[in-house]
Each structure stands twice: as C-alpha cells, then as structure tokens.
Design a protein around this motif. Structure first.
Motif, PDB file in Angstrom:
ATOM      1  N   TRP A  85       1.050  -1.375   0.080  1.00 60.04           N
ATOM      2  CA  TRP A  85      -0.040   0.104  -0.018  1.00 60.04           C
ATOM      3  C   TRP A  85       0.948   1.264  -0.020  1.00 60.04           C
ATOM      4  N   LEU A  87       0.435   5.463   1.018  1.00 61.85           N
ATOM      5  CA  LEU A  87      -0.292   6.550   1.877  1.00 61.85           C
ATOM      6  C   LEU A  87       0.254   7.952   1.208  1.00 61.85           C
ATOM      7  N   ILE A 117      -0.644   4.658  11.614  1.00 58.85           N
ATOM      8  CA  ILE A 117      -1.214   4.084  10.355  1.00 58.85           C
ATOM      9  C   ILE A 117      -1.464   2.336  10.576  1.00 58.85           C
ATOM     10  N   GLY A 122      -2.711   0.547   5.524  1.00 55.94           N
ATOM     11  CA  GLY A 122      -2.298   1.870   5.368  1.00 55.94           C
ATOM     12  C   GLY A 122      -3.313   2.827   5.563  1.00 55.94           C
ATOM     13  N   GLU A 123      -4.276   2.461   6.530  1.00 54.98           N
ATOM     14  CA  GLU A 123      -5.395   3.526   6.725  1.00 54.98           C
ATOM     15  C   GLU A 123      -4.760   4.155   7.956  1.00 54.98           C
ATOM     16  N   ARG A 585       4.918  10.084   0.263  1.00 51.68           N
ATOM     17  CA  ARG A 585       4.350   8.985   0.253  1.00 51.68           C
ATOM     18  C   ARG A 585       4.883   7.957   1.282  1.00 51.68           C
TER      19      ARG A 585
END
Length: 718
Positions: A85, A87, A117, A122-123, A585
C-alpha cells in the motif's frame, strides 16, 4: 494532559517521586505482557539482541544499528517483493524515520505531525498536529521539522521545532504530557529524534550555525514528563560558576570570552544508549561560530565540541569523552549516528562505538573508556594526513585552518556522511555508509574577532566564507560496505548524486537504500550486487525500517525530499523535484505485493511573468547576501530549489511588492512553515526581492543559472 517546563527545576521531593515512579513501573513491568524474565515485549524489542518483530526506535534498538534480524525477505526471494500500500502525505518535509509497534506505523512528517497508520491496510488511525510553526516564532528560521520519533510504554514521543516534547497515547493520539525543553527567547530549535532509555527520554537541539548557542541535552521521565537532569556540552561564563567538574575541566580548553558567542556543541542529531554500560553517548556539534579564531582566539581544544561524550544514564554525570576534531573550525561535528557493536579485534572481543562523522574518518572507539582503537578515511580526505592512534588527534594538513588565506580540501561542512543513518549488520560484520565526496574552499578574509557579530535573528553566521563543489569529480556519492575491524571497504557503489538515503540492513542478507532519483534498491549485503529495485516516483532519502506483523515481514520507507537537500538544488535540478508537485508518500512492501503507483507529470521550472522587471545589480547584490544568510538553506543555492521549499524563481509572489512583503516580513505563510522576517528594512526587503527577480529573469532568458553547490561569502554576520 500534564505540561512541564524546563524553567522550573524539580525539588528534592519531586525527584524522590520520580524514583518512586520508577520503582512502581518496575512492578508494572513484572505483571504486564512479557517476554523473557518478566520484561514487557515492547521493552524487550528495544534491546540490541531482540527478535526484530517491531521497530520501536529511530535505529530500531538502543544500539542504533539500523539492522533488522528478520530474514523472511532475502536474496533468494526479494524479486517477489512488491508494494502492499501507499499513503499520500500533504506538502511538508517527509524525510523522517518512522517507527512501528504492534501492527501500527507511526510517522512524524512536516513539523512533527504524527500519524498512526495500520500496517495491513495503510489506513490512518489518528493524526496529531502540534501546530509547531505557529508556536516557533524565530525558531522556525532553521530546521525542517522532525527527523524521527520514539516509543515508550504506550506512548509515542515527538519533539517539535519550537522545543516541546510531547507524549501521545498510542491508541488515541491524545497528549499524555508535554515538556518545554527550550527557553522561549532562545535561538534554538529541535529537528532530531528523541531517544528513550530506562524510563527516560532525552533530547538536544540545534542552532549553533546561526546564533550564540551553548549546547545541552535534557532528560525527562518518559511516563510523566518530569524533568530529570541536564548536561551542558560546553562551559559557560566562569564568573557564574560551573555546573559540574566536567564544565570546569572543559573551560580550561577555551580562551578569551568564548561564552559571549555561546560556544556551540549542540546535540542536534545523534544520541545512543549503551545498555551494557548504562551510559548515554552524545554526538556533539560544531563551534559557534565555526571559526576557531573568532570563537576562542584560535587557542585550545574547546571541549566538548565535535566529541563523543559518555554520561551516566541515571544521573547525567560525565564519564568520559573522545574529541574527534580538537579546536573544530570547519563545521565538522560528531553528530552523525553512533552505532554499537561487540567486535573481535586482535583476538579480543571489544565493546565498541562506531561512527562515520563529517570529517571523513571512520572511528572505532572502546565504549567502556573512550579510547580510540582505529580511524581510517572512508572517502578522500585532504584536511588531515591521518589520525594519530597514540594521541587520538588528527595530523592536520598545513594551512587547513585558513590562517594563510583561502584553503581547499575534502570533505566539506556537508560532511563525508550526513544525518541519513548508516547501518551495521552483525551477520556480515559490515557497516553500510551513505557517503559524500565533495570539496570546499574556506576563506575568512576581512573577518576579525572585533568585527564579527551573529546575524540578527538566526541567520547563517559561520564566521568564515566557504564554497562547496565537486572539485571536478564525476562521482560525488557512494554506498560503501565498510569492514570496521580491517578498516577498509569490502565494496563500494557509485551514486548519481551526493546526498542519498538512510540505510537498512537485514538478516536476509540485504541492504536497502534510496536515492533522490526515486529509486529504492536492495543490494546483496555481501557483494553489493543489485538484487531488487523499485521506482518510488519520488526522492527517497529517509531511512527505511523492517518489522513483522502476523508472521509477515514488511519494509516501510517514506518518499519525498526534505531536510538539507534543499540547499543543494543545483545538484538536484536534473531530477525535476518541485516542492509543490513532488509526491510524498509512505510506502510499504511485502512479498507478493502487487500495488502500483500512478505516473508523475514531468516538471520543468518556468519563471513567473514579470513585465516590470528592471536590472539593478547593486540592489540585487544586497539581496544575494541576505538570501545566502537566511533563505538558501531551504530555497536553494542561487534560488535553484531542491524540493525542500518552493522554487522562488517560479513564484508570482516576488512579482508583487505587497505580496512579497506580506509573506517575508508579515509572515502570512507561517502556518505553512515560511518564517517571518519582521526586522528587514524596506531597502533590505527590496534587495531580497530584486535578487529573486534577477534569478527568475536568468531562468526566463535561458542563461546558464547553474551554481556549483553552495556558496556563502565571507561575512561578519551583520
């Protein structure tokens, strides 16, 4: 939430309560989720011999080795490594070292904005913004935000630009306690990562390049935020008395009225806890100002500048020191990471600390007593012939203190190694160094102790002029695998530019390393052969980490340019790194990952329209001096930005006098990290604007706008 202040010294009663708290915590440790011998798992992970399931500190463990003992990802299967993932992060400095604890990654990007996180998805679980730019005032003028964070007993601990230590609840992000570590009016700031040890958290500060700073570190109770102890790195005014016998000893190595200029010695980056000897190792910084002739009449070793200083971890009392550059006069400092190891040298196992500081020599030092074991150059070094192993002192090249006029040598104030950490693998016995190979010319013509003053308001004030360049070399950066016992390279790989990323080594026989061109690469740790590469589509200069969650090994790195790379925009312009357009990122990889990143839009700087521009060389020259002292560190040499801040040659703000004043003098963009310079006169403001417009005109006309790297002309600091 509790708030503590350095201004209030704890009473004996409060100290007693701190001891009682420690005893109570010891009881808590015995009853919580535990590893071996009743130690909580989170605490066990901080020890150098831990299994590596988590990455709870800047260097993973107390010994700062930046090594993961995990081997699920290895040279046999690394070609299956892929993105799990990504972010996206907002605009701001992303070049920081994350940590991971129990399935949650914590990052400190921008000005210490903390995000929690989820490792698997990856939230973002929570975000905490301490609003550091608004709180920083003049402290905002140096530094770029946080380089890292720490974890202790359910708390994520960050240090802010304005000098606060903040402990956040790991589950909610709510502040648990806040400690104020710097005085309100002090020309100091924090950009380094706090370190935790034995229930304490320790932090230093920066600022010795731009003001009369007397360096120190402070230690605080990691659970309550109570102040514990303070250690100064250089002596103050003898008339005020000395805080310790160490300061009285150090004062004998200074001359003149050094305390009026602060002295320096800021611990702005490297701090290592030696658990085996229960001591803290400080890597101290340069002199304030750099010029030894100005600072100390050109006399004395100036302890404890550019030194490794060992302190008793419980009391903060001095134990021993080793000074890397006596009488430091070049912004050489010992602030690069210090990594601990047990090495067999001449048939005897030695407890050592290893460091590759700015001056280009790799040092192996006995950490039980501070005695030098060996020191050899890991890049080309011309400022000294060698390090005398009997005395521990460098044999300096003739004229290197610019006493006879301009002098050119290697390495530079940027260092042969910057803050981006190296890594030590106990498996290979090698240290992996992101090295720099540049040249500098120093000249202090016209500067005397009588006419030197620090630039008002934290402007760069080294007390000497200097210019950094490549010296005709095609290769200015290396990734070096260094044998610390034999003191020689096992292998070394040329890098396309000098300032490359921090390093991670793993027991999968891999070394991970990023570059400003966006490549993130894994090398065979034994041979240096490229084993895997990923296009991060953004510069990678932050140190990667690796950890395991639910039986799966992950690798995480933050992409995006930041920190001191901004000064060297001319060297980075080939990569088209724009402050506004570049991607920032958090990237996380695992075996079998198959996510992809969108393509980037190519970037070419285009000068802003400026129909009213008229050349004025005299006014532009005035502005150039102001720009070099105050602006270049973020906006780039020659106003050619490296991505840390906007390229002012493309900004419409400089085309409008009112808008320029509102930003530069009135500070309307302080929340974005742009400091206010309210002290600039109308003419100085006009000169600064004229210089930016002249640089934009040069870009617009297609004339050669290149600069070697960075140039600071001789100045008296005025």
């Amino acid at each position: 939430m509790k708030t503590r202040s350095l201004a209030t010294r704890p009473s004996r009663t409060r100290l007693a309560l701190g001891i009682a708290t420690a005893v109570a915590l010891a009881g808590t440790f015995a009853t919580g989720a535990t590893g071996q011998q009743g130690t909580p798992e989170w605490l066990a992970e901080l020890s150098d011999d831990s299994a590596g399931g988590d990455w709870p500190a800047f260097g993973r463990t107390y010994g700062e080795q930046h090594h993961s003992p995990l081997d699920q990802i290895n040279t046999d299967n690394v070609d299956e490594l892929g993105l799990v993932w990504a972010l996206d992060l907002p605009v701001g400095n992303p070049a920081t070292g994350p940590i991971e604890v129990n399935g949650t990654i914590y990052t400190a990007t921008g000005y210490s904005v903390i995000r929690a996180i989820d490792v698997e998805t990856g939230e973002v679980k929570w975000t905490h913004d301490p609003k550091a730019p608004q709180a920083s005032g003049m402290k905002l003028r140096q530094g770029w935000g946080s380089r890292g964070i720490a974890y202790w007993n359910g708390k994520v601990i960050t240090a802010t630009q304005d000098g606060r230590l903040i402990a956040l609840d790991e589950e909610t992000g709510a502040p648990v306690w806040t400690a104020k570590t710097l005085e309100d009016d002090a020309l100091r700031f924090i950009s380094g990562a706090p370190r935790v040890f034995d229930g304490k958290v320790i932090i230093g500060h920066g600022g010795a390049d731009s003001g009369p700073i007397r360096g120190y570190v402070t230690a605080w109770d990691a659970d309550t935020g109570e102040y514990l102890w303070k250690f100064h790195t250089v002596p103050g005014n003898p008339a005020d008395g000395f805080e310790s016998e160490a300061m009285e000893m150090a004062a004998k190595t200074w001359s003149g009225e050094w305390w009026k200029l602060g002295g320096g010695g800021a611990v702005w980056n490297s701090i290592t806890y030696d658990e085996a000897n229960d001591q803290i190792l400080l890597g101290t910084g340069n002199g304030a100002p750099w010029n030894h002739k100005i600072r100390s009449q050109g006399e004395g070793d100036n302890l404890f500048l550019c030194s490794i200083v060992a302190l008793d971890a419980k009391t903060g009392e001095y134990k021993w020191h080793y000074q890397i550059n006596p009488g430091e006069s070049w912004d050489f400092n010992a602030s690069m990471d210090m990594e601990l190891a047990d090495l067999v040298i001449d048939g005897e196992e030695r407890q050592v600390v290893m460091t590759a500081p700015k001056n280009g020599f790799f040092y192996v030092i006995d950490r039980t007593d501070g005695k030098l074991i060996s020191a050899e150059p890991f890049v080309e070094v011309t400022w000294a012939e060698r390090i005398d192993l009997e005395t521990g002192r460098p044999v300096e090249a003739e004229g290197v203190r610019y006493e006879g006029g301009p002098v050119t040598f290697r390495p530079t104030p940027l260092g042969a190694h910057s803050w981006m950490p190296m890594a030590f693998s106990p498996d290979t016995g090698l240290v992996y160094i992101p090295a720099i190979d540049l040249e500098v010319t120093f000249d202090d013509a016209g500067i005397t102790p009588e006419n030197f003053e620090f630039t008002e308001g934290m402007g760069l004030s080294p007390g000497v002029g200097y210019a950094i360049g490549d010296g005709g070399k095609d290769v200015t950066g290396w990734l070096i695998a260094w044998d610390p016992v034999k003191q020689e390279p096992r292998w070394r790989l040329p890098m396309p530019v000098h300032l490359t990323g921090g390093v991670l080594s793993t027991s999968g026989n891999l070394v991970f390393h990023g570059q400003p061109d966006g490549s993130f690469t894994a090398y065979d740790a034994g041979t240096g052969k490229k084993a895997w590469q990923y296009d991060a589509k953004a510069p990678v200069v932050a140190p990667p980490i690796s950890y395991s969650h639910k039986g799966k090994q992950y690798v995480t790195v933050i992409a995006g340019i930041g920190t001191s790379a901004g000064l060297f925009g001319p060297m980075f312009k080939q990569y088209g790194i724009d402050y506004r357009m570049q991607k920032r990122r958090v990237l996380t990889f695992a075996l079998g990952g198959d996510k992809t990143l969108p393509e980037n839009e190519p970037y070419t700087p285009v000068a802003f329209p400026d129909a009213d521009y008229m050349p004025n060389p005299e006014l532009a020259e005035l502005g150039e001096g102001i720009f070099n002292m105050r602006c270049a560190v973020c906006h780039g040499t020659g106003a050619i930005a490296g991505g840390t801040a906007p390229d002012l040659r493309t900004s419409m703000i400089a085309a409008n006098e009112q808008a320029f004043r509102a930003v530069v003098r009135d500070g309307i963009l302080v929340p974005n990290g742009m400091p206010a310079y309210g002290e600039l006169t109308d003419r100085e403001l006009a000169g600064l604007r004229q210089y930016v417009r002249a640089r934009a005109e040069m870009l617009r006309s297609g004339r050669n706008d290149s600069e070697s790297a960075s140039t600071v002309k001789p100045n008296m600091g005025k």
